[in-house]
Design an enzyme around this catalytic site. Structure first.
Site, mmCIF file in Angstrom:
data_model
loop_
_atom_site.group_PDB
_atom_site.id
_atom_site.type_symbol
_atom_site.label_atom_id
_atom_site.label_comp_id
_atom_site.label_asym_id
_atom_site.label_seq_id
_atom_site.Cartn_x
_atom_site.Cartn_y
_atom_site.Cartn_z
ATOM 1 N N MET A 1 0.842 -1.198 0.000
ATOM 2 C CA MET A 1 0.000 0.000 0.000
ATOM 3 C C MET A 1 0.879 1.251 0.000
ATOM 4 O O MET A 1 0.428 2.331 0.391
ATOM 5 C CB MET A 1 -0.924 -0.006 1.218
ATOM 6 C CG MET A 1 -1.936 -1.152 1.140
ATOM 7 S SD MET A 1 -3.422 -0.845 2.097
ATOM 8 C CE MET A 1 -2.757 -0.565 3.702
ATOM 9 N N LEU B 1 6.624 3.064 1.569
ATOM 10 C CA LEU B 1 7.511 1.905 1.646
ATOM 11 C C LEU B 1 8.710 2.154 2.561
ATOM 12 O O LEU B 1 9.205 3.266 2.671
ATOM 13 C CB LEU B 1 7.995 1.555 0.234
ATOM 14 C CG LEU B 1 6.872 1.312 -0.796
ATOM 15 C CD1 LEU B 1 7.466 0.978 -2.158
ATOM 16 C CD2 LEU B 1 5.928 0.211 -0.347
ATOM 17 N N HIS B 2 9.147 1.073 3.179
ATOM 18 C CA HIS B 2 10.305 1.144 4.063
ATOM 19 C C HIS B 2 11.204 -0.065 3.801
ATOM 20 O O HIS B 2 10.940 -0.861 2.875
ATOM 21 C CB HIS B 2 9.848 1.194 5.528
ATOM 22 C CG HIS B 2 8.831 0.153 5.869
ATOM 23 N ND1 HIS B 2 9.116 -1.191 5.875
ATOM 24 C CD2 HIS B 2 7.516 0.251 6.183
ATOM 25 C CE1 HIS B 2 8.045 -1.875 6.202
ATOM 26 N NE2 HIS B 2 7.035 -1.025 6.385
ATOM 27 N N HIS C 1 9.598 -3.426 3.043
ATOM 28 C CA HIS C 1 9.109 -3.622 1.670
ATOM 29 C C HIS C 1 10.288 -3.849 0.722
ATOM 30 O O HIS C 1 10.226 -4.662 -0.181
ATOM 31 C CB HIS C 1 8.335 -2.385 1.197
ATOM 32 C CG HIS C 1 7.081 -2.121 1.965
ATOM 33 N ND1 HIS C 1 6.957 -1.061 2.821
ATOM 34 C CD2 HIS C 1 5.893 -2.775 1.993
ATOM 35 C CE1 HIS C 1 5.739 -1.061 3.352
ATOM 36 N NE2 HIS C 1 5.076 -2.090 2.870
ATOM 37 N N ASP D 1 2.647 -9.162 8.995
ATOM 38 C CA ASP D 1 1.190 -9.288 8.959
ATOM 39 C C ASP D 1 0.865 -10.775 8.800
ATOM 40 O O ASP D 1 0.424 -11.236 7.746
ATOM 41 C CB ASP D 1 0.630 -8.447 7.814
ATOM 42 C CG ASP D 1 0.889 -6.975 8.062
ATOM 43 O OD1 ASP D 1 0.481 -6.474 9.124
ATOM 44 O OD2 ASP D 1 1.565 -6.332 7.230
HETATM 45 O O1 PAF Z 1 -0.103 -5.517 3.429
HETATM 46 C C1 PAF Z 1 -0.548 -4.629 2.666
HETATM 47 O O2 PAF Z 1 0.118 -3.633 2.401
HETATM 48 C C2 PAF Z 1 -1.939 -4.792 2.072
HETATM 49 O O3 PAF Z 1 -2.806 -5.375 2.953
HETATM 50 C C3 PAF Z 1 -1.956 -5.532 0.715
HETATM 51 C C4 PAF Z 1 -1.480 -6.966 0.864
HETATM 52 C C5 PAF Z 1 -1.071 -4.797 -0.275
HETATM 53 C C6 PAF Z 1 -3.361 -5.566 0.139
HETATM 54 O O4 PAF Z 1 -3.862 -4.282 -0.060
#
Ligand code: PAF
Length: 437
Positions: free
Chosen positions: A177, A180-181, A184, A297
């Site tokens: 989403m 970013l860090h 990511h 997550d």
């Molecule tokens: O983890 C995330 O950033 C979001 O939940 C994802 C997997 C991109 C779905 O929108």
């Protein structure tokens, strides 16, 4: 059919380098369908890349006219490399008697696993640009690959990935989403190491935010994100608008069952249906071979794994290790909203789980005593409002009964409310013989 003008970069750093290059030119001239027009002088250059210590290269550029296709010309180049004694498949950046790269093939743009023209890095290599200049080649109109390519429509994403699939490339998808860090970036880097082409997606997805959640305030910075994607090695970034992803008549959603029960699923009704819906849509559009998600997550990862299996997507879901700050705080896009005191306090999540992990390593196996240990450490931090502490199955996150635990995953979520806005943080840690605190 008219002949195509093509430029080949040739190089050698083993044996009689000049003889290898000269022979390559002669052998090209002997191939039916190829006419060597001219070649540059041979120049010396330092080896590039991270290969072993090795001698300097002798390089140059050869102009040919050919009736062959780009793929056939590539195959001739490979055959000449083998004839000169290069081991195939050659190791990247290792010394070699002969290296032949196709730099330009007319004005064609080809993006295949085994061939990219124009060459991906022609403009970055002085041992290519120098000889081209010497030959007076006008490189201004030539295409430069400057990843990441920004893709904004679903049609363009589907077309780009279809091209890659047609070119036999494996595709890695990194859904995000944005904001970013380093966490990511590690997903992109892992995808880069495992796949021929990597597409990162940046989409703040309204369907996975509840009415009182921070959709509008979710941090967004596309330019910064693009730079991180580039540095991580993404080939393309898909950053669509909401309207692109969901037309006004959109009405199909993925309902998720047991994997979404409890924890985030209980606190954020509809959240995992939103996640599963958008991820399924991204899978369908981009048709990746692998998709990369952070283990931070953990419930999302379990939901996505289940959804992908249930709906039969032919791809591998890759869970990637949590990236932490030096003091143990798990990286999260929301960390930027922590006030200074909350930022310090937030390390309690990691400390609490690490303490239970240490107990586990010393032989404690009782589920409730391990949970009590986490809760006891969390209770030492008044700034943290704990949402839940759970010990579940390590990968599927299935609830565990009371009693001895052989392997599992501790999961915690807590709110910190004294910063610019309330921040909910999630963290988790595996309990098994190899678990590190
Ligand atoms: O983890 C995330 O950033 C979001 O939940 C994802 C997997 C991109 C779905 O929108």
């Amino acid at each position: 059919m008219a002949a195509t003008q093509a430029f080949l970069a040739v190089g050698s750093n083993l044996g009689d380098r000049a003889a290898h290059l000269q022979r390559a030119v002669q052998r090209l001239q002997q191939v039916p369908g190829i006419t060597v027009v001219r070649h540059s002088t041979w120049i010396e250059s330092e080896p590039v890349g991270n290969g072993p210590p090795q001698g300097k290269y002798l390089n140059g550029v050869v102009e040919v006219r050919t009736m062959l296709s780009a793929m056939a010309l590539l195959a001739i180049g490979k055959a000449l490399e083998a004839e000169a004694g290069r081991e195939l498949p050659g190791k990247h950046h290792h010394p070699r008697p002969l290296d032949i790269d196709l730099v330009f093939f007319g004005d064609q743009r080809i993006d295949r696993r085994d061939l990219c023209v124009p060459h991906r890095q022609w403009h970055l290599r002085s041992f290519v640009t120098g000889p081209l200049q010497e030959l007076g080649v006008d490189t201004a109109p030539q295409f430069r690959w400057q990843p990441p390519e920004l893709i904004e429509t679903t049609g363009a994403l589907a077309a780009r990935t279809a091209d890659w699939l047609a070119g036999d490339c494996t595709i890695g998808l990194v859904p995000t989403m944005g904001s970013l860090h380093a966490g990511h970036r590690s997903l992109i880097e892992i995808a880069r190491a495992e796949c021929d082409r990597v597409v990162a997606t940046i989409f703040v997805h309204p369907l996975q935010f509840g009415p009182n959640e921070d959709f509008a305030a979710y941090p967004r910075d596309l330019e910064k994100d693009l730079a991180l994607c580039r540095d991580g090695g993404a080939d393309a970034v898909f950053a669509p608008s909401v309207a692109q992803m969901y037309d006004p008549a959109f009405c199909s959603h993925v309902a998720v069952g047991a994997a979404a029960e409890g924890m985030e699923g209980a606190l954020r009704p509809g959240h995992f249906s939103g996640v599963a819906t958008v991820v399924a849509r991204l899978f369908a559009l981009s048709r990746p071979h692998r998709a990369y998600f952070g283990e931070k997550d953990a419930q999302q990862l379990a939901v996505v794994r289940r959804m992908s299996k249930d709906l039969g997507f032919p791809l591998r879901i890759v869970g990637c290790p949590i990236v932490r700050e030096a003091d143990g705080l798990a990286m999260s896009s929301r960390n930027v909203y922590l006030g200074a005191e909350d930022r310090k306090a937030a390390t309690v999540l990691h400390r609490a789980m690490a303490s239970a992990c240490a107990q586990f390593a010393r032989g404690e196996r009782d589920r409730d005593r391990l949970l009590a240990r986490v809760q006891a450490v969390l209770a030492t931090e008044p700034r943290a409002t704990v949402d839940y502490v759970e010990l579940r199955g390590r990968d599927d996150l299935a609830p565990l009964p009371p009693g001895p635990v052989l392997a599992g995953r501790l999961l915690v979520a807590a709110k910190f409310v004294d910063g610019k806005r309330p921040v909910r943080l999630l963290d988790n840690m595996a309990l098994d013989a190899g678990a590190s605190a």
